[in-house]
Write an enzyme that holds these catalytic residues in place. Sequence first.
Site, short mmCIF file in Angstrom:
data_model
loop_
_atom_site.label_atom_id
_atom_site.label_comp_id
_atom_site.label_asym_id
_atom_site.label_seq_id
_atom_site.Cartn_x
_atom_site.Cartn_y
_atom_site.Cartn_z
N TYR A 149 1.04 -1.09 0.07
CA TYR A 149 0.03 0.04 -0.02
C TYR A 149 0.90 1.08 0.17
O TYR A 149 0.92 2.23 0.86
CB TYR A 149 -0.56 -0.10 1.17
CG TYR A 149 -2.21 0.92 1.21
CD1 TYR A 149 -2.64 1.32 0.08
CD2 TYR A 149 -2.44 1.33 2.36
CE1 TYR A 149 -3.72 2.19 0.06
CE2 TYR A 149 -3.76 2.39 2.39
CZ TYR A 149 -4.11 2.70 1.26
OH TYR A 149 -5.36 3.43 1.13
N ILE A 186 9.33 -0.29 10.69
CA ILE A 186 8.31 0.65 11.23
C ILE A 186 7.09 0.80 10.41
O ILE A 186 7.31 1.75 9.56
CB ILE A 186 9.34 1.87 11.85
CG1 ILE A 186 10.46 1.66 12.52
CG2 ILE A 186 8.24 2.96 12.47
CD1 ILE A 186 11.28 2.75 12.77
N CYS A 188 4.54 -1.76 9.05
CA CYS A 188 4.77 -2.95 8.15
C CYS A 188 3.63 -3.37 7.49
O CYS A 188 3.71 -4.41 6.56
CB CYS A 188 5.27 -4.24 9.17
SG CYS A 188 4.01 -4.86 10.02
N CYS A 366 -5.65 12.28 -4.98
CA CYS A 366 -4.40 11.66 -5.08
C CYS A 366 -3.33 11.58 -6.04
O CYS A 366 -2.32 12.07 -6.04
CB CYS A 366 -4.09 10.56 -3.97
SG CYS A 366 -4.71 10.80 -2.32
#
Length: 395
Positions: A149, A186, A188, A366
């Site tokens: 993602y 950090i 995941c 986006c």
Amino acid sequence: MTRFKQHDKSDDALIYSTQSQASLSPPAILRDLAKQCDVRFNGKQPWDIQVHHRDVYSQILTKGSLGFGESYMDGLWDSEQLDELFYRIMRANIEEHLVGVGKFALIFQSLRHRFFNLQTVKRAYQVGEQHYDIGNDVFEAMLDPTMSYSCGFWQKADTLEQAQLDKLDMICKKLQLKPGEKLLEIGCGWGGLARHAAKNYGVEVLGITISQEQQKLAQQRCKGLPVEIRLTDYRDLQGQFDKIVSVGMFEHVGEKNYPIYFDTVNRLMKDDGLFLLHTIGIYKTIHRVDPWIDKYIFRNGQLPSAEQIAAVLNKRMVIEDWHNFGQDYALTLLAWWDKFEEAWPELSQKYSQRFYRMWKYYLMSCAGFFKSRQGQLWQIVLTKRDRLETYRSIR
């Protein structure tokens, strides 16, 4: 986000009955703003705004971008090429020309981010509950098989899956992973990078997330590999790691927490280690986020500028490499939309039409953001000053 679940035929009421064209003329201030980016209300260009109800104008005038997004979710307007519409709005920097149009909402967001720490340990879990926990079925339908993602790397790829595999492999090579090393991830996600690194590079991985749904699926996907997926905040971590990576998580940290974030990385990483930060960036420093994105998608998020990152790294870490491939994110977002729309007939049994419009607005806005180059995508390799070995980057 549960308000968007469970398909309801009453959702059709969200789509207003079309009013006569004569009654849909926009106020002069909005017409003039739109003209600056070659956009028309009820025009014939595919990126023009087709207004179904004049309430859209009062929504924009009183709430700015929040009203623009909510009125789209409510079916007050449409655009055939939504990503192109946002590209034109952002390319023209329309927000800089706003005079009284939703200005209060923008000022409120700026003050909110300047004076309050919106990413405390307690607040950190809000975005997980609101966005990442909506349902793994949405993300499994939209994402590639690696469940990545974040932005793919499209230099040699012609499919979403290949772009994500190339991105994952590039990260591992930039980190110079070696068998037996300990890698901390950090943020995941659903375990795509952890699985790839453990399987192909022989490293032991600790991945952390603040989403229960991500943790469950990541644990399933990494079963049988030397991977631990832990539900925790980065500030609570202890131990030492050879390499550290963070992909698509820094956007949730917030400017007030940048110092403790990099101090935590320094504390956890060995002196000769490498840290790769993969993050969305913005082309200029802005002390706020879009109110619609904040309310419906990424609660309490904040995009960093190069200025902000460089300032906090001063005397903390050494910048070894800074790689920008932000325009690849537009390609990634459009590929996600294609997969989501293809899966919608099945997803619509569980999620409402309003959720569909919200998700389309999110992905298309986006895409326009990155296409306009307001948005960047950075991979930054950082080390401690104690590291003496010369770093050679790869592309």
